[in-house]
Motif scaffolding. Structure first.
Motif, short mmCIF file in Angstrom:
data_model
loop_
_atom_site.label_atom_id
_atom_site.label_comp_id
_atom_site.label_asym_id
_atom_site.label_seq_id
_atom_site.Cartn_x
_atom_site.Cartn_y
_atom_site.Cartn_z
N UNK A 115 0.81 -1.20 0.00
CA UNK A 115 0.00 0.00 0.00
C UNK A 115 0.84 1.25 0.00
N UNK A 116 0.18 2.40 0.14
CA UNK A 116 0.86 3.68 0.14
C UNK A 116 0.33 4.56 1.26
N UNK A 117 1.23 5.39 1.80
CA UNK A 117 0.87 6.38 2.81
C UNK A 117 1.34 7.74 2.32
N UNK A 118 0.46 8.72 2.37
CA UNK A 118 0.83 10.10 2.03
C UNK A 118 1.14 10.84 3.32
N UNK A 119 2.33 11.41 3.39
CA UNK A 119 2.76 12.11 4.60
C UNK A 119 2.56 13.62 4.50
N UNK A 120 2.14 14.10 3.37
CA UNK A 120 1.89 15.53 3.24
C UNK A 120 2.38 16.04 1.90
N UNK A 121 2.13 17.32 1.67
CA UNK A 121 2.58 17.95 0.43
C UNK A 121 4.05 18.30 0.53
N UNK A 122 4.76 18.11 -0.56
CA UNK A 122 6.15 18.54 -0.58
C UNK A 122 6.30 19.99 -0.98
N UNK A 123 5.22 20.65 -1.32
CA UNK A 123 5.28 22.09 -1.59
C UNK A 123 4.46 22.82 -0.54
N UNK A 124 4.08 24.04 -0.79
CA UNK A 124 3.43 24.86 0.23
C UNK A 124 1.91 24.97 0.07
N UNK A 125 1.33 24.10 -0.73
CA UNK A 125 -0.12 24.13 -0.89
C UNK A 125 -0.79 23.81 0.44
N UNK A 126 -1.78 24.61 0.81
CA UNK A 126 -2.54 24.36 2.02
C UNK A 126 -3.68 23.39 1.70
#
Length: 650
Positions: A513-524
């Motif tokens: 599976x996959x886990x997203x840890x957050x955006x790598x840019x500054x998008x809110x």
């Protein structure tokens, strides 16, 4: 490596696997290509990315899509990003494939905070599309033009969009809660020749009138031939033509469809506007149709006349995603309003009443229900529900556990990641694999998804950049207003040569599976809705007493809180009145989602040596992390203003 569960929360039964549309699709491939997948999703996925031409050709055939021309070749390589042109000899129309079902079948059901509304049959929808189609043609609208909407999520919006698509005009939309500046930042770039709009909308039990905003938007669109006014609330003498006067009276005719090149523009979707004006992402008829039908049928197991709902606005790509379930003959329930009005049980009661099979919900909403420990299954049994799609943001492991403990122990819970950029998903669920807490089940078929470390090498069990290593049909046709494809290439292909870099910080687990840890840019990403910092800056900087500002997202209770820091002119104070002015300005000119949770005065803001505000440094500090590359800052001492802020511990 992130600790992951070794025990699944849900596993498909033998009947689940045997009856899944994924299984019948795989049987067709096995027979044609003399293969045996044995219900091993990883094996099927591997075949799909190693044989992309065969895979996508099988999709067109298996889904029964209507087209003309030659299905071969499936792909030719190009020198410009995204480095492929799909089905160059094939002509197709998205709207025709949405509307090809028996007339007595239910196509749409309108719903909202007050409950169930109008039902549209496919026959009624086709006739309404025909009326709009003829009205557009009378105005001279044709292939290559753009039609736009500022509309709620209702059947009329779907009919207008399909009418535009039927004649080859592209469709762009925002929701009525967008302020003037935010709407013009988007629609002003695509030069719509017709704008459809309402003057009134309801949200969370309240009514709002935006007629004055619409007048300003229409006045600043020089390409506009007509404003079509829908519903009530319009002032006497306001510009535009009422819908009843714009449409031909004959509501019995059937629409016709222009079959267009596979890549012909269908939707223009907008990015969040982080570094300036939002990017206008152009998606094509064929790529959108084939990709979303694949996701609905093979990943979500949606069949004809199953009922699908995903509450959304016309400013979010999940509207495009959900209405495209019409291509599978599904009934799409168009929910407009707040999912917590009057309470959290309301959307579940509606799902029960309408016998919903596929229920899409914002992850943040499920987290909220989990925090309150609302017992859904005890109060609102959902016997018809087969799948819950948690979208918009990451669903925590606790959120997964809540669904299985308090909503339904039998439901297939899926989450996905992708979004506006590809109007679809890179990762998604399926009926062959188990569900583990906090994980997306696996990669989407046909999508060569990997996690790259900083050296550009694929890794498993480590955090890195989410990439797609090969072209896919739903990658954008282009950006609007992007000579030489320069902005497009820079946005997605600057990280690694010829590899799509999505901007998500992610991890592939040992479970597959996959886990997203957050955006790598500054998008809110508050509440799962992506918004850009530049849109906030453009409004706040209009206030004379504010000399500078920086905005960042604070992770809190499995969601994101928008925090605005301001540097005030000498002698000024951050009063309650000033905070109210900032919030009102953002609400009116951007949207309610742009309004910060906290507004905090600071003496200085960290800057790079080129003079730009260091958003990533601020974001790190308010999320309890030490910023990297402090030496690159022109004024590193300013970081002390953001450490251990008592306001943000609440």
């Amino acid at each position: 490596m992130t600790a992951t569960s070794t025990l699944p929360l849900w596993s498909p039964s033998k009947d689940d696997i045997a009856l899944a549309k994924l299984s019948s699709f795989a049987k067709g491939i096995e027979a044609t290509h003399k293969l045996s997948f044995n219900h091993d999703f990883r094996a099927l996925h591997q075949w799909s990315i190693q044989n992309p031409e065969a895979f996508w050709t099988e999709c067109i055939s298996a889904f029964g899509l209507v087209y003309d021309g030659d299905i071969h070749p499936a792909r030719i390589n190009t020198e410009q990003a995204p480095f492929a042109r799909w089905f160059p000899q094939l002509n197709i129309n998205y709207a025709e494939n949405m509307l090809r079902w028996p007339g007595h079948w239910t196509a749409l059901i309108e719903a909202g905070e007050e409950g169930e509304g109008r039902h549209w049959s496919f026959s009624e929808l086709r006739c309404r599309v025909s009326q709009h189609q003829r009205a557009l043609r009378e105005l001279g609208v044709s292939a290559g033009d753009c039609v736009a909407g500022v509309l709620p999520n209702a059947g009329e919006a779907v009919a207008i969009m399909l009418a535009a698509a039927s004649i080859g005009a592209s469709w762009a939309s925002v929701s009525p809660d967008f302020g003037v500046a935010a709407a013009l930042d988007r629609l002003g770039q695509v030069n719509p020749c017709v704008l459809y709009s309402v003057a009134e909308y309801r949200f969370n039990g309240k009514s709002y009138n935006v007629a004055a905003n619409i007048d300003k938007i229409a006045a600043d669109l020089p390409s506009l031939k007509r404003l079509v006014k829908i519903g009530g609330g319009w002032p006497e003498g306001s510009v535009g033509v009422h819908l009843e006067d714009a449409l031909p009276s004959d509501n019995t005719q059937q629409p016709d469809f222009i079959r267009l090149p596979f890549h012909h523009p269908l939707f223009v979707l907008f990015t969040s506007g982080t570094t300036g004006a939002p990017k206008c992402i152009v998606h094509g008829h064929g790529g959108t149709l084939i990709q979303l039908t694949k996701e609905h049928q093979l990943h979500c197991d949606i069949s004809a006349q199953q009922r699908v709902i995903f509450p959304s606005t016309l400013g979010w790509m999940m509207w495009n995603w959900s209405i495209s379930a019409l291509a599978s003959g599904a009934t799409v329930i168009l929910y407009d309003g707040s999912v917590v009005a009057p309470d959290e049980l309301s959307i579940f009661r509606l799902a029960q009443q309408l016998r919903v099979n596929t229920l899409g919900l914002p992850s943040a909403f499920l987290e909220r229900c989990g925090q309150k420990q609302i017992d859904i299954k005890g109060q609102v049994p959902l016997k018809d529900l087969k799948l819950i799609f948690a979208g918009g943001s990451v669903l925590s492991p606790e959120g997964f556990e809540y669904v299985y403990e308090h909503v339904s122990p039998q439901v297939h819970l899926t989450t996905g990641s992708g979004g506006t950029d590809i109007v679809s998903c890179f990762m998604l669920g399926n009926k062959w694999q188990s569900v583990y807490a906090g994980e997306m089940q696996g990669p989407a078929l046909g999508m060569d998804v990997q996690i790259f470390n900083e050296d550009g090498n694929p890794v498993i069990g480590e955090r890195g950049e989410l990439v797609c290593c090969a072209p896919a049909p739903s990658m954008p046709v282009r950006f609007a207003n992007d000579p030489g494809n320069k902005r497009f290439t820079k946005s997605y292909f600057a990280g690694f040569p010829d590899v799509w870099t999505h901007g998500d910080f992610a991890e592939e687990t040992l479970n597959g599976g996959f886990i997203i840890h957050g955006r790598s840019d500054s998008v809110l990403n508050p509440g799962g809705v992506r918004i850009g910092t530049a849109e906030i800056y453009r409004q706040v900087q209009k206030i004379e007493c504010i000399e500078n500002c920086v905005v960042a997202g604070q992770q809190y209770d499995n969601d994101v809180r928008v925090v605005l820091f301001v540097v005030l002119a000498q002698g000024q104070q951050l009063s309650d009145e000033l905070c109210a002015e900032i919030r009102q300005l953002l609400r009116e000119n951007a949207s309610p989602r742009h309004v910060p949770k906290f507004i905090i005065a600071v003496d200085d803001i960290p800057k790079t040596r080129s003079g730009k505000n260091a958003e990533t440094a601020v974001s790190a500090l308010i999320n309890g992390r030490e910023p990297s590359q402090i030496h690159a800052l022109a004024n590193p001492e300013s970081l002390e203003h953001f450490r251990n802020r008592a306001e943000l511990a609440k």
